[in-house]
Design a protein around this motif. Structure first.
Motif, PDB file in Angstrom:
ATOM      1  N   ASN A  92       2.923   1.380  -3.264  1.00  0.00           N
ATOM      2  CA  ASN A  92       2.164   1.929  -4.363  1.00  0.00           C
ATOM      3  C   ASN A  92       2.162   3.305  -4.429  1.00  0.00           C
ATOM      4  O   ASN A  92       1.916   3.951  -5.421  1.00  0.00           O
ATOM      5  N   LYS A  93       1.765   4.072  -3.176  1.00  0.00           N
ATOM      6  CA  LYS A  93       1.493   5.230  -2.933  1.00  0.00           C
ATOM      7  C   LYS A  93       2.919   6.186  -3.299  1.00  0.00           C
ATOM      8  O   LYS A  93       2.666   6.970  -3.874  1.00  0.00           O
TER       9      LYS A  93
ATOM     10  N   GLN B 231      13.294   5.737  -5.294  1.00  0.00           N
ATOM     11  CA  GLN B 231      13.673   6.701  -6.324  1.00  0.00           C
ATOM     12  C   GLN B 231      15.049   6.572  -7.023  1.00  0.00           C
ATOM     13  O   GLN B 231      15.148   6.508  -8.510  1.00  0.00           O
TER      14      GLN B 231
ATOM     15  N   GLU C 129       7.977  11.986  -8.122  1.00  0.00           N
ATOM     16  CA  GLU C 129       8.559  13.210  -8.785  1.00  0.00           C
ATOM     17  C   GLU C 129      10.186  12.943  -8.497  1.00  0.00           C
ATOM     18  O   GLU C 129      10.466  13.334  -7.530  1.00  0.00           O
TER      19      GLU C 129
ATOM     20  N   VAL D 127       5.170   5.302  -5.177  1.00  0.00           N
ATOM     21  CA  VAL D 127       5.345   5.143  -6.810  1.00  0.00           C
ATOM     22  C   VAL D 127       4.430   6.318  -7.420  1.00  0.00           C
ATOM     23  O   VAL D 127       4.938   6.822  -8.430  1.00  0.00           O
ATOM     24  N   SER D 128       3.008   6.124  -6.934  1.00  0.00           N
ATOM     25  CA  SER D 128       2.280   7.039  -7.727  1.00  0.00           C
ATOM     26  C   SER D 128       2.541   8.605  -7.740  1.00  0.00           C
ATOM     27  O   SER D 128       2.021   9.262  -8.343  1.00  0.00           O
ATOM     28  N   ASN D 129       3.029   8.922  -6.504  1.00  0.00           N
ATOM     29  CA  ASN D 129       3.206  10.301  -6.235  1.00  0.00           C
ATOM     30  C   ASN D 129       4.734  10.773  -6.475  1.00  0.00           C
ATOM     31  O   ASN D 129       5.158  11.692  -6.399  1.00  0.00           O
TER      32      ASN D 129
ATOM     33  N   LYS E 203       0.886  -1.090   0.086  1.00  0.00           N
ATOM     34  CA  LYS E 203       0.090   0.000  -0.181  1.00  0.00           C
ATOM     35  C   LYS E 203       1.170   1.161   0.030  1.00  0.00           C
ATOM     36  O   LYS E 203       0.578   2.095  -0.914  1.00  0.00           O
TER      37      LYS E 203
ATOM     38  N   ARG F  18       7.771  -3.394 -10.744  1.00  0.00           N
ATOM     39  CA  ARG F  18       7.328  -4.618  -9.965  1.00  0.00           C
ATOM     40  C   ARG F  18       8.350  -5.242  -9.365  1.00  0.00           C
ATOM     41  O   ARG F  18       8.282  -5.510  -8.076  1.00  0.00           O
TER      42      ARG F  18
END
Length: 522
Positions: A290-291, A311, A297, A293-295, A287, A322
């Motif tokens: 994934n958070k 990063q 920058e 990765v999606s955020n 959880k 993955r």
């Protein structure tokens, strides 16, 4: 044709060819001589069958010695068993768990031979439980990860994931982030001390500190583990509880524990418990991964904040997303108990040796004379006595029980023939406290690591393993512990007034009693 010109060109070419030929011949000669020496040593060694052994039974071999009721060596006291066996057999003995031939050695020279015969893709004991679980959860795990992979597949994943975390120049950049968590930890210690300046079970607080640290460095995420009145159903507490239960189950499920793996045929209660807590851990870990990765920058390190491990690996583009997620999940799991226990044992030894603690305090105050001073990259490298204390703590209380390799080639250990395919094991606690390599081996003497005139056998102390399968997070763990212990000793005098603390040999060696330290403000 200009023969003079041609001859002038041929002379250096001829010289070069001669050099190549002679060097090749020397290398070949050296290889042949080495092979002859190895063959001579092998032929003069005693046969494998003569290596001293525990009594064996049909089918189970020596496994019955570790079984409940009939066995004499409890799994959580393996170091005691090794100590007894070294007194009986000497530096080497063998065992057999089912079909698996195992050689156990307490000899640093043998350790060197094992390292040289581990092969291109070092094969160690597999974690069958982890492998089986992860294959059943492909929605989370694209690979079984570094803990379970072997061979070329493991080699590829390791090489593509280790670059950032093993380079000292990269790891040192996390000093500011880790210092933030340490400062919060010490503030919490001031708050939770009781009327006697004690913290009843400091080990539990160390788990929170390590998880908060690895999440920050790995994902730039704060779980809030060090907040007041953290509820038991918080993500941080559930992750800590899940990892502890996973490790407790794994030691009972694996073949190397001496247990017959009935769980592979039908789901035993231990297997079901392992799956339950593995699911809890995986759900929470992924959880947050994934958070992150999606955020994501990408930020430049010149902005003052280093790239997280996530990063850095994404930026290198050596692994698909993955696979990176699995590596990070392993990193979070592996960093909780191992680092917490090592820090706890070190504080215990400093509490039991107040004279050493005072020397450490003087070093810290010399480098950090006021409360406003903070540990910088430069100061970190100058904490020499603290580094010696860190090594001595690991010598007396290694992170794990030992290391093992399946030999890639025939070799001779302690004068015995050991064929390829044998599992060669080195128990750390016995080796690191061997009187042959360390004077007064059971005393906490950090000064032994500062004595440049007296050299230690290079294979008598390898707490993070060796070669390409050495601990991938060792540099980060060392920094975490160094920063925490420096800040604690700077603020408190640490005391311990209860029974001696021993070791429980679980997947990660653990204190066998609560860490009931007294923290007296300086």
């Amino acid at each position: 044709m200009n023969y003079c010109h041609s001859f002038a060109n041929w002379v250096p070419v001829k010289k070069c060819l001669w050099n190549i030929f002679t060097k090749s011949a020397m290398r070949n000669s050296s290889t042949v001589a080495s092979e002859i020496d190895a063959h001579t040593e092998w032929m003069s060694a005693k046969p494998f069958s003569e290596i001293p052994s525990l009594p064996m039974l049909p089918f189970v071999g020596t496994a019955w010695h570790y079984m409940p009721i009939i066995g004499r060596y409890p799994l959580d006291r393996q170091h005691v068993g090794y100590s007894e066996k070294r007194k009986i057999f000497g530096d080497i003995h063998r065992e057999k768990i089912g079909k698996l031939d195992i050689v156990i050695t307490y000899n640093a020279d043998d350790f060197r031979v094992i390292q040289r015969n581990e092969g291109k893709y070092p094969y160690r004991v597999e974690f069958d439980s982890v492998k089986a679980y992860r294959k059943s959860r492909e929605h989370w795990f694209s690979t079984t990860g570094l803990m379970a992979l072997q061979g070329e597949e493991w080699d590829s994943l390791r090489k593509k994931s280790q670059g950032h975390i093993l380079k000292p120049g990269h790891v040192i950049r996390y000093i500011g982030l880790l210092r933030e968590v340490v400062e919060e930890m010490v503030e919490r210690m001031f708050e939770i001390r009781d009327g006697n300046n004690e913290i009843p079970d400091f080990k539990h607080e160390l788990y929170k500190w390590t998880l908060e640290s690895v999440c920050l460095v790995g994902l730039d995420t704060r779980l809030g583990c060090l907040e007041r009145n953290l509820p038991e159903d918080s993500d941080g507490m559930k992750m800590i509880n899940a990892v502890r239960n996973q490790f407790d189950c794994m030691i009972k499920l694996e073949a190397f524990s001496g247990r017959i793996q009935f769980w592979k045929v039908f789901p035993s209660p231990t297997w079901r418990k392992f799956v339950k807590y593995s699911d809890i851990y995986s759900e929470i870990a992924f959880k947050y991964i994934n958070k992150a990765v999606s955020n994501l920058e990408f930020s430049e390190e010149s902005s003052g904040r280093p790239l997280t491990l996530l990063q850095a690996m994404l930026k290198e583009k050596k692994l698909v997303v993955r696979d990176i997620m699995v590596v990070i999940a392993d990193f979070l799991m592996a960093g909780i108990e191992t680092t917490a226990h090592s820090a706890g044992f070190l504080l215990y030894h400093l509490a039991r040796n107040p004279d050493k603690q005072e020397l450490l305090y003087k070093e810290i105050m010399k480098l950090l004379p006021t409360k406003d001073h903070k540990i910088t990259e430069k100061i970190y490298t100058e904490l020499r006595y603290l580094n010696a204390c860190f090594k001595e703590g690991l010598r007396l209380n290694p992170v794990v029980g030992g290391t093992a390799r399946t030999l890639a080639s025939d070799c001779v250990l302690s004068g015995y023939q050991v064929p390829a395919g044998t599992l060669a094991t080195v128990p750390y606690q016995e080796l690191f406290s061997h009187e042959r390599y360390f004077e007064e081996p059971f005393k906490f003497i950090p000064e032994r690591w500062l004595n440049k005139e007296k050299k230690t056998h290079p294979y008598a102390f390898m707490p993070f393993g060796f070669g390409v399968r050495s601990c991938i997070g060792r540099r980060l763990a060392e920094m975490e512990i160094t920063l925490l212990v420096a800040e604690i000793i700077r603020k408190f005098k640490v005391e311990y007034h209860y029974e001696d603390i021993g070791v429980k040999t679980l997947l990660a060696n653990a204190p066998d009693r609560p860490l009931r330290f007294t923290f007296i403000e300086r």
